[in-house]
Design an enzyme around this catalytic site. Structure first.
Site, PDB file in Angstrom:
ATOM      1  N   GLU A  42      -3.929   1.269  -5.855  1.00 17.10           N
ATOM      2  CA  GLU A  42      -2.949   0.315  -6.373  1.00 17.10           C
ATOM      3  C   GLU A  42      -2.894   0.496  -7.886  1.00 17.10           C
ATOM      4  O   GLU A  42      -3.835   1.028  -8.494  1.00 17.10           O
ATOM      5  CB  GLU A  42      -3.314  -1.131  -6.022  1.00 17.10           C
ATOM      6  CG  GLU A  42      -3.252  -1.476  -4.544  1.00 17.10           C
ATOM      7  CD  GLU A  42      -1.844  -1.501  -3.969  1.00 17.10           C
ATOM      8  OE1 GLU A  42      -0.883  -1.255  -4.737  1.00 17.10           O
ATOM      9  OE2 GLU A  42      -1.699  -1.761  -2.770  1.00 17.10           O
ATOM     10  N   CYS A  64       0.868  -1.169   0.000  1.00 15.37           N
ATOM     11  CA  CYS A  64       0.000   0.000   0.000  1.00 15.37           C
ATOM     12  C   CYS A  64       0.903   1.217   0.000  1.00 15.37           C
ATOM     13  O   CYS A  64       1.577   1.496   0.988  1.00 15.37           O
ATOM     14  CB  CYS A  64      -0.906   0.002   1.237  1.00 15.37           C
ATOM     15  SG  CYS A  64      -1.959   1.471   1.350  1.00 15.37           S
TER      16      CYS A  64
END
Length: 234
Positions: A105, A2
């Site tokens: 992402e 992340c």
């Protein structure tokens, strides 16, 4: 991993949602939070039954580090955090919540990187499982920093990336934050992929690629050509 996320709520909303207090700490809505920036972190008071919100640097610096100039430890793998020197002590007793309402992402396709935003229940607040530590510089000033734990992907995130941040169940907040709970096995049991039924993802513009872009447009859904959708998810 992340590497970017969103927290677009005002401080008052965060305090109410997580039943915490922040004192003089301030927070303005953010749409493209990046490593090494200050982020809100929620901890349990060590001797009282109350939660505290404070700002920490995203990118953990272990207390024993010689300096803070190394690569920022923005993520910790849940499978190894309890045994790795950088995270071991924090995993035992310095666990925290890192509030968010979305994360990003990227998926590579035909030489291009398409960013996606991931949300829980269409954008509600949630909390990443986090670890924090404190490091003292040569002048005696303290640096408090944090890292987000990651796990294997669920069915939604697997379409884009092979890891996802740990999103904690609200029923686990108290136990996760409890500094007196040092059972690493019990802590590890809370670190699992979030239920994919309550998540969604959608493509966003490449504005999010640039750290200096930090506005609602970073998280706004964009259309992707049908032919390119097949490349992205084929």
């Amino acid at each position: 991993m992340c590497g970017r996320y969103r927290l677009s709520r005002r401080k008052q909303i965060i305090e109410e949602h997580f039943d915490c207090e922040s004192g003089e700490e301030d927070w303005a809505p953010r749409y493209n939070i990046a490593p090494t920036q200050p982020v809100p972190v929620i901890r349990q008071h060590p001797t009282e039954a109350r939660r505290q919100l404070s700002l920490m640097r995203w990118g953990l610096v272990p207390s024993w580090a010689k300096d803070a100039s190394g690569a920022p430890l923005i993520n910790a793998r849940c499978e190894t955090a309890a045994t790795m020197a950088s995270f071991r002590e924090a995993f035992k007793s310095r666990r925290c919540l890192i509030p968010a309402d979305g994360f990003y992402e990227w998926r590579n396709s035909s030489g291009a990187r398409q960013p996606f935003c991931f949300e829980v229940n269409h954008g509600e607040l949630f909390a990443f499982a986090g670890l924090w530590d404190r490091w003292k510089d040569p002048s005696g000033r303290w640096l408090r920093s944090c890292s987000i734990l990651t796990t294997t992907p669920n069915a939604v995130t697997a379409r884009v990336h092979d890891r996802m941040p740990v999103i904690l169940d609200r029923n686990d907040y108290d136990l996760w934050l409890d500094p007196g709970m040092t059972n690493v096995e019990a802590a590890s049991e809370m670190l699992k992929p979030y239920d994919a039924r309550w998540m969604r993802c959608y493509p966003v513009s490449s504005r999010v690629n640039q750290v200096q872009n930090d506005d609602e447009e970073c998280a706004r859904a964009v259309e992707v050509e049908a032919s390119r959708q097949g490349q992205l998810f084929g």
